[in-house]
Scaffold this active site. Structure first.
Site, mmCIF file in Angstrom:
data_model
loop_
_atom_site.group_PDB
_atom_site.id
_atom_site.type_symbol
_atom_site.label_atom_id
_atom_site.label_comp_id
_atom_site.label_asym_id
_atom_site.label_seq_id
_atom_site.Cartn_x
_atom_site.Cartn_y
_atom_site.Cartn_z
ATOM 1 N N ASN A 29 0.816 -1.211 0.000
ATOM 2 C CA ASN A 29 0.000 0.000 0.000
ATOM 3 C C ASN A 29 0.848 1.258 0.000
ATOM 4 O O ASN A 29 0.357 2.330 0.342
ATOM 5 C CB ASN A 29 -0.929 -0.007 1.224
ATOM 6 C CG ASN A 29 -2.371 -0.175 0.820
ATOM 7 O OD1 ASN A 29 -2.666 -0.292 -0.369
ATOM 8 N ND2 ASN A 29 -3.266 -0.168 1.784
ATOM 9 N N HIS A 57 2.958 2.079 2.087
ATOM 10 C CA HIS A 57 3.054 2.520 3.474
ATOM 11 C C HIS A 57 4.276 1.887 4.105
ATOM 12 O O HIS A 57 4.669 0.794 3.719
ATOM 13 C CB HIS A 57 1.832 2.035 4.266
ATOM 14 C CG HIS A 57 0.551 2.665 3.826
ATOM 15 N ND1 HIS A 57 -0.663 2.079 4.044
ATOM 16 C CD2 HIS A 57 0.307 3.823 3.185
ATOM 17 C CE1 HIS A 57 -1.619 2.863 3.542
ATOM 18 N NE2 HIS A 57 -1.045 3.918 3.018
ATOM 19 N N CYS A 109 3.313 8.679 9.312
ATOM 20 C CA CYS A 109 4.512 9.485 9.083
ATOM 21 C C CYS A 109 4.745 9.598 7.578
ATOM 22 O O CYS A 109 4.347 8.715 6.815
ATOM 23 C CB CYS A 109 5.736 8.871 9.773
ATOM 24 S SG CYS A 109 6.411 7.434 8.951
#
Lengths: 368, 368
Positions: free
Chosen positions: B274, B276, B311
């Site tokens: 993803n 991420h 983040c």
């Protein structure tokens, strides 16, 4: 040692973190009590272990024995050849000497592009190689050493690895890994792999590697004892996954290299069962030196590694990387700089001198 | 959103690397030609893909379609419930709604002590959770979102995770992972896991986690739409892997923390499907802050994580860590400082202010 004849000119050891790597790790826990957690099956083996513990609970020799018993019960390493392993989805092929394992690419083995990383492929190579020895009934310790090798204090060290990737398997894809071994000169062993799509049979990747034996106490290369040759040579096959007429020579980089990452340190999680930095981690140090921008639009199609020296746990490592001269091409009327290859060097950075650890060569192709 | 009722007070998102995370990655390769590698089986699916390609080779919409077709052929995500998956060694249990997978601990999932790392266990939790959704026939995209969630632009975000480890499985050991889901308040979902020894049935580890839904475009929490509740609630079970009467409150650390690692940066290989940073990587940042010396003689027995903020790829992260006050004990006549717990904080380090990402609490026990 003077008459030692070895097909690999360069000498390589895995990263060592101490003089002993015989697999008897002093800090391995002895956990012999049956804990209170809910159990869905009868506790078969623990009764035995507890019984031994009760007989002489304080003897250090007994604790060592218990550790080994406990490990054996939990690992169940075969003592004779197995043809099928349902848990690993592994089977013996190639008229009884090759190993095939069916694997599903896991969610955490892929990157942002959903494709397995090179690190994941290298991990699967290691895993299937060890499972091959596991099923052969010859496994004496964790890193693929046979019983004969353990008796002779010998361990395997990799000296060369060559991987070619046509296509990276994606998340959830079922792949088949085949691996087999062959002779490499008088004292070495070749290990090859092929990765295929399970659905189509198309080959995605091929790899070949060369291994030699080292005395784990003297840290010197060793001849292959007749005892060990007798164990492993019945498994040798002539077939090669990658045909290499003349192996490519890798230039040794120096301070003039275009990209240099310094002060790389092995982390605790980089150590493997043999208290070594796993060679897969080395590859990450190499690839991390290539600019992000390049990696966004290109994928690795081949890597050659020549392992030369171990590094210590306190060594500071430098990763050097030099792109080939760019070829100018034209796409949609715009000129493009295209780089298809990089040369790599990992070396320890000492106060007085640097020592080579691994030379590498990578080739790349544009992501479509 | 004002009337949103959610059982988790703290709000958490996975690390995001761009505004889009709908799974249509622009850089995914379209590889429709049959390459020249040796094939051991008839090429079943590629004929179809080639045929589609030949009909309109230049349309962008068609390329997108081909990517999806090609992925579908290679992944073969079930469109209805499957009870057994022989490749994953997975099966549906718990009267049709739980998932069990048998796994062999691989050589590269263990550390120097031959035991699986916490990272490996967390990876297996993620893998079995996704395989559970995979087998349910509900999977709409890679991170466990159902078809209804995809239609509503919703993704799962983890807000809390609690893992207890009694014993770490070792290399080659066969373990069974059970996972199931349950309701958590009106809009959340609980997912639990248990790891057992396959040979003895003894429970080695337990974990529970809480998940909420987020609109992937607005990045705000969302209620659970009735459509999605209709999909997933038939799978809910009441059973809990860890009974928590009152969840432990985790103190927020500040600059006075004893150990601080600064300038941590996500690496390319930390990104998952993803785009991420995978939450497993966060845990490594926490554990790396604990002194090596402590980790040599202690092993983690529990970890609680509260995820609070995503983040950015360019964020600089700080990992703070504070040991509990040491208890003085005596062993063999010598006084020993014993620390059983650490409090953790990961935060982004901004120019003007820092923002919390994850609070953590770890508990430890001596290695025997």
């Amino acid at each position: 040692m003077a008459t030692f004849s070895c097909p690999v000119v360069s000498f390589a050891m895995k990263c060592s973190y101490g003089s002993s790597s015989n697999g008897n790790h002093g800090d391995y826990r002895v956990d012999i009590s049956v804990n209170g957690s809910a159990s869905t099956r009868p506790v078969k083996h623990h009764a035995l272990v507890n019984e031994i513990a009760l007989k002489s609970p304080t003897s250090l020799a007994n604790i060592q024995f218990l550790e080994n018993s406990n490990e054996k019960i939990r690992q169940r390493i075969p003592t004779k050849k197995l043809l099928v392993d349902p848990y690993r989805r592994g089977l013996i092929v190639e008229r009884g000497v090759g190993y095939r394992q069916t694997v599903v690419v896991r969610s955490y083995e892929v990157g942002a592009d959903k494709a397995a990383s090179l690190e994941s492929l290298l991990n699967l190579f290691q895993e299937t190689a060890l499972n091959h020895v596991w099923m052969s009934g010859l496994l004496g310790n964790g890193f693929g050493a046979t019983h004969g090798m353990v008796r002779n204090y010998l361990i395997w060290v990799v000296s060369r690895m060559h991987v070619q990737v046509d296509r990276y398997p994606i998340w959830g894809e079922v792949i088949e890994l085949d691996t087999w071994v062959g002779a490499s000169g008088k004292n070495g062993m070749r290990r090859d792999w092929i990765i295929r799509s399970q659905a189509t049979g198309i080959t995605y990747a091929r790899a070949t590697s060369t291994w030699v034996m080292m005395n784990q106490q003297t840290r010197r290369l060793s001849k292959m004892p007749d005892e060990v040759r007798g164990e492993i040579s019945p498994w040798f096959i002539e077939k090669q996954a990658i045909k290499e007429a003349v192996p490519e020579k890798i230039v040794k980089l120096d301070d003039k290299a275009k990209y240099v990452h310094s002060d790389l340190k092995p982390k605790r999680s980089d150590l493997d069962m043999n208290h070594h930095v796993n060679n897969v981690k080395y590859v990450n140090w190499m690839l991390d030196t290539i600019p992000d921008k390049y990696l966004e639009s290109n994928q690795l199609s081949s890597i050659i590694l020549e392992y030369r020296r171990e590094c210590g746990s306190s060594d500071s490592v430098q990763s050097l990387c030099q792109p080939d001269e760019a070829e100018i091409s034209v796409m949609n009327g715009r000129p493009l700089d295209m780089i298809y290859g990089y040369t790599h060097l990992l070396r320890t950075k000492g106060e007085t001198r640097n020592e080579e650890m691994v030379r590498g060569r990578t080739r790349w192709k544009p992501k479509i």
